[in-house]
Scaffold this motif. Structure first.
Motif, PDB file in Angstrom:
ATOM      1  N   CYS A   1     -30.081  87.683  21.971  1.00  0.00           N
ATOM      2  CA  CYS A   1     -29.233  88.781  21.486  1.00  0.00           C
ATOM      3  C   CYS A   1     -29.122  88.735  19.968  1.00  0.00           C
ATOM      4  CB  CYS A   1     -27.858  88.697  22.145  1.00  0.00           C
ATOM      5  SG  CYS A   1     -27.911  88.731  23.943  1.00  0.00           S
TER       6      CYS A   1
ATOM      7  N   GLU B   1     -28.880  93.537  27.214  1.00  0.00           N
ATOM      8  CA  GLU B   1     -28.429  92.581  26.210  1.00  0.00           C
ATOM      9  C   GLU B   1     -27.013  92.108  26.486  1.00  0.00           C
ATOM     10  OE1 GLU B   1     -28.403  92.600  21.401  1.00  0.00           O
ATOM     11  OE2 GLU B   1     -26.823  93.683  22.442  1.00  0.00           O
ATOM     12  N   ARG B   2     -26.133  93.017  26.864  1.00  0.00           N
ATOM     13  CA  ARG B   2     -24.766  92.628  27.190  1.00  0.00           C
ATOM     14  C   ARG B   2     -24.731  91.745  28.436  1.00  0.00           C
ATOM     15  NH1 ARG B   2     -20.606  91.610  24.383  1.00  0.00           N
ATOM     16  NH2 ARG B   2     -22.072  92.637  22.982  1.00  0.00           N
TER      17      ARG B   2
ATOM     18  N   LYS C   1     -28.222  81.617  26.442  1.00  0.00           N
ATOM     19  CA  LYS C   1     -29.414  82.298  25.954  1.00  0.00           C
ATOM     20  C   LYS C   1     -29.084  83.380  24.921  1.00  0.00           C
ATOM     21  CE  LYS C   1     -31.954  81.604  30.285  1.00  0.00           C
ATOM     22  NZ  LYS C   1     -32.697  82.260  31.390  1.00  0.00           N
ATOM     23  N   ARG C   2     -27.793  83.535  24.638  1.00  0.00           N
ATOM     24  CA  ARG C   2     -27.376  84.611  23.746  1.00  0.00           C
ATOM     25  C   ARG C   2     -27.940  84.441  22.345  1.00  0.00           C
ATOM     26  NH1 ARG C   2     -21.228  85.809  23.874  1.00  0.00           N
ATOM     27  NH2 ARG C   2     -21.312  83.572  24.177  1.00  0.00           N
ATOM     28  N   GLU C   3     -27.859  83.241  21.819  1.00  0.00           N
ATOM     29  CA  GLU C   3     -28.314  83.013  20.450  1.00  0.00           C
ATOM     30  C   GLU C   3     -29.806  83.287  20.285  1.00  0.00           C
ATOM     31  OE1 GLU C   3     -26.342  82.444  17.993  1.00  0.00           O
ATOM     32  OE2 GLU C   3     -24.557  82.331  19.277  1.00  0.00           O
TER      33      GLU C   3
ATOM     34  N   PRO D   1     -24.674  82.988  28.660  1.00  0.00           N
ATOM     35  CA  PRO D   1     -24.244  82.788  27.272  1.00  0.00           C
ATOM     36  C   PRO D   1     -25.087  81.789  26.493  1.00  0.00           C
ATOM     37  CG  PRO D   1     -22.722  81.754  28.826  1.00  0.00           C
ATOM     38  CD  PRO D   1     -23.649  82.593  29.632  1.00  0.00           C
TER      39      PRO D   1
ATOM     40  N   ASN E   1     -15.509  89.877  22.354  1.00  0.00           N
ATOM     41  CA  ASN E   1     -16.567  90.223  23.295  1.00  0.00           C
ATOM     42  C   ASN E   1     -16.075  91.210  24.339  1.00  0.00           C
ATOM     43  OD1 ASN E   1     -18.573  88.729  22.123  1.00  0.00           O
ATOM     44  ND2 ASN E   1     -18.219  86.921  23.380  1.00  0.00           N
TER      45      ASN E   1
ATOM     46  N   ILE F   1     -27.090  89.611  29.305  1.00  0.00           N
ATOM     47  CA  ILE F   1     -27.496  88.271  28.861  1.00  0.00           C
ATOM     48  C   ILE F   1     -26.347  87.586  28.124  1.00  0.00           C
ATOM     49  CG2 ILE F   1     -29.061  87.006  27.344  1.00  0.00           C
ATOM     50  CD1 ILE F   1     -31.167  89.160  27.901  1.00  0.00           C
ATOM     51  N   SER F   2     -25.658  88.336  27.273  1.00  0.00           N
ATOM     52  CA  SER F   2     -24.583  87.760  26.481  1.00  0.00           C
ATOM     53  C   SER F   2     -23.434  87.258  27.346  1.00  0.00           C
ATOM     54  CB  SER F   2     -24.064  88.802  25.484  1.00  0.00           C
ATOM     55  OG  SER F   2     -22.995  88.293  24.729  1.00  0.00           O
TER      56      SER F   2
END
Length: 417
Positions: A166, A151-152, A161-163, A159, A265, A154-155
């Motif tokens: 994550c 998850e981190r 795809k974060r919304e 970024p 972050n 991806i974040s």
């Protein structure tokens, strides 16, 4: 990883088998000793006699892990479930704290059964059910670390795809799915282990260990644990490297435009990286030391009590393996202290959680040990005069007061004369 052994016998590990529930094997690793208690006792006496330091470490160091692990995981679970901390990473870390707490609780039972000879696992149903839950809690810990590492990744690295990915909803789904998956994988342990009512012992079924190192049980355990304790840590390392590289780029080129978000972050990333790297550093060494077993096999038993070169090398290996395994088990107990060192918000929540307790203690100490008050009434009924006597550390300090003067009133300890 934990100090090894099957449910009733001490352990000599199978290649790449790093779990606590491994069966004992004889010196050539072909004949399981699950039904030869006399031979198992000989092996235990060998280590107790010729490698007592390792046996002492295995027996007496583990309780210190419990001392730091139980309160740490309880505090972590409570804090990560606070409203302010309920983001996607918080749910992963709360689940990790709960899993580690369950594992340590079950490990206590194992230690009592194996090291202290308090037989609490050689019972019907518990014999078959215990390894399912024990292994599930053990496997879930590194898999949850991998989950929030992804998850981190991806974040930070994707970024946009974060919304979508994550989110707290996805975090809950992943936690449930990994838990169910580990339970399904380990449900077969209920078939592997069987309670022998005649001997009143919990043994591996003879059919699953029929061919020694080529048995179904050995192959199954080898494959599952190679995945959990080798591939999973290596995957964590892979994603962490990408996160670190991308975070450095973000810090250099975007800090001025995304200052507040980047700072927050970055703080979260540092904490999660610390947890995941600690997982790697405490897991991979145990996997490596276990794979070296064939390099340092035990010598010929009939050569004892003379210590041959083969036995000397094996005892040195056993000593090193014991120490590394004890260090490796701390990853089930040390996450709370990583959070305290690397997480500012976590420290704030911990202070907030502890403030009522500490404040209550201060008030109690002040009222009971420092100052006491007594009201003394003198004179006749019409001309009554009141004097408050203050007792400070056993010394009185009396002075007259008016009835309107504000003084502390102690209902339970007030003395009227």
């Amino acid at each position: 990883m934990t100090p090894g052994g099957c449910l009733t016998l001490p352990v000599i590990y199978v290649l790449c088998t790093t779990m606590s529930l491994n069966a004992s094997f004889d010196s050539n690793l072909t004949t399981p000793l699950y039904n030869e208690s006399s031979t198992a006792a000989i092996h235990y006496d060998i280590y107790s006699t010729f490698c007592p330091e390792a046996v002492a470490v295995d027996k007496y160091v583990t309780p210190y892990t419990y001392v730091i692990g139980f309160p740490g995981n309880i505090f972590s679970l409570i804090i990560w479930l606070q409203r302010r901390m309920r983001n996607s990473s918080g749910y992963y870390l709360a689940a990790l704290a709960l899993v580690d707490l369950v594992f340590l609780s079950l490990q206590v039972v194992y230690e009592l059964n194996e090291k202290w000879e308090v037989k609490c696992l050689d019972l019907p149903f518990i014999c078959e059910f215990y390894p399912i839950i024990f292994l599930t809690s053990q496997y879930l810990s590194p898999i949850l670390v991998l989950s929030f590492t992804v998850e981190r990744y991806i974040s930070i690295c994707h970024p946009f795809k974060r919304e979508a990915w994550c989110t707290t909803r996805n975090a809950k789904i992943v936690i449930v799915c990994t838990t169910v998956g580990c339970l399904c994988i380990n449900s077969i342990q209920g078939f592997f282990w069987s309670y022998d009512s005649q001997n009143k012992k919990c043994f591996l079924r003879g059919s699953v260990v029929e061919y020694g190192t080529a048995s179904f049980w050995t192959i199954w355990t080898w494959c599952v644990e190679a995945f959990v304790f080798l591939l999973v840590p290596l995957s964590i390392l892979y994603f962490n490297i990408h996160v670190i590289v991308e975070a450095r780029k973000l810090s250099k080129f975007e800090q001025s435009t995304l200052h507040s978000r980047t700072h927050r972050n970055s703080a979260t990333t540092v904490m999660l990286l610390a947890v995941s790297f600690y997982q790697i550093f405490t897991t991979l060494p145990v996997t490596v030391i276990v794979t070296l077993y064939y390099t340092f096999p035990p010598g010929i038993e009939k050569d004892l009590p003379e210590i041959t070169d083969a036995w000397r090398a094996h005892f040195q290996y056993y000593w090193a393996k014991t120490v590394i395994e004890e260090i490796g088990m701390t990853h089930y107990a040390g996450n709370f202290y990583i959070y305290m060192l690397t997480g500012k918000i976590f420290r704030q929540e911990f202070k907030k959680l502890m403030r009522p307790l500490i404040g209550g203690l201060k008030v109690k100490l002040t009222n009971t040990s420092m100052t006491e008050y007594s009201t003394v009434r003198t004179g006749s009924v019409k001309n009554r005069k009141e004097v408050t006597v203050r007792m400070c550390n056993g010394k009185s300090n009396g002075h007259p007061i008016d009835s309107t003067e504000s003084e502390p009133v102690l209902n339970s300890s007030e003395t009227q004369l």
